[in-house]
Enzyme design. Structure first.
Site, PDB file in Angstrom:
ATOM      1  N   CYS A 141       0.877  -1.143  -0.078  1.00 41.13           N
ATOM      2  CA  CYS A 141      -0.054  -0.080  -0.023  1.00 41.13           C
ATOM      3  C   CYS A 141       0.904   1.201   0.139  1.00 41.13           C
ATOM      4  CB  CYS A 141      -0.743   0.040   1.275  1.00 41.13           C
ATOM      5  SG  CYS A 141      -1.659   1.538   1.526  1.00 41.13           S
ATOM      6  N   CYS A 162       0.203   3.803   2.802  1.00 35.67           N
ATOM      7  CA  CYS A 162       0.539   3.604   3.919  1.00 35.67           C
ATOM      8  C   CYS A 162       2.056   3.737   4.175  1.00 35.67           C
ATOM      9  CB  CYS A 162       0.654   1.829   4.145  1.00 35.67           C
ATOM     10  SG  CYS A 162      -1.115   1.145   3.993  1.00 35.67           S
TER      11      CYS A 162
END
Length: 116
Positions: A39, A42
């Site tokens: 991600c 993230c």
């Protein structure tokens, strides 16, 4: 100058097995970062969370939980998008934030949720 009870920018790494101890049983507020290696947002928010852990040491615990390695807890909290940040107080979710955001905005949102 913030009070520091932990060395450096300690971010607690939780698992499905330790979530109860690391998050739900804590006396103070706990910010949980539900994230995954794949991600990109993230990874963008990770340094912001490390700063928060350092700056708010003693008043806010920052916990990371890898959703790929620990699928039970995110399913229990209906985490559908990453990153999802959940603020816990007394074992209960008091705020849920989805997506990366600038540090100033994140601080404002957290401070508002913690002000009551």
């Amino acid at each position: 100058m913030p009070h520091t009870s932990r060395a450096g920018d300690v971010v607690v790494v939780a698992t499905d097995d330790t979530f109860d101890r690391d998050v739900l049983q804590q006396d103070g507020p706990v910010l949980v970062d539900f994230w995954a290696q794949w991600c990109p947002p993230c990874h963008m928010i990770a340094p912001v969370l490390a700063d928060l852990a350092r700056e708010r040491a003693g008043t806010l615990t920052v916990v990371k939980l890898d959703t790929d390695e620990n699928p039970v807890t995110p399913a229990n909290y209906r985490v559908l998008s990453l990153p999802t940040l959940m603020l816990f107080r007394g074992g209960e979710v008091v705020q849920s934030l989805v997506g990366a955001r600038p540090k100033a905005r994140l601080l404002a949102e957290l401070d508002e949720a913690l002000s009551w």
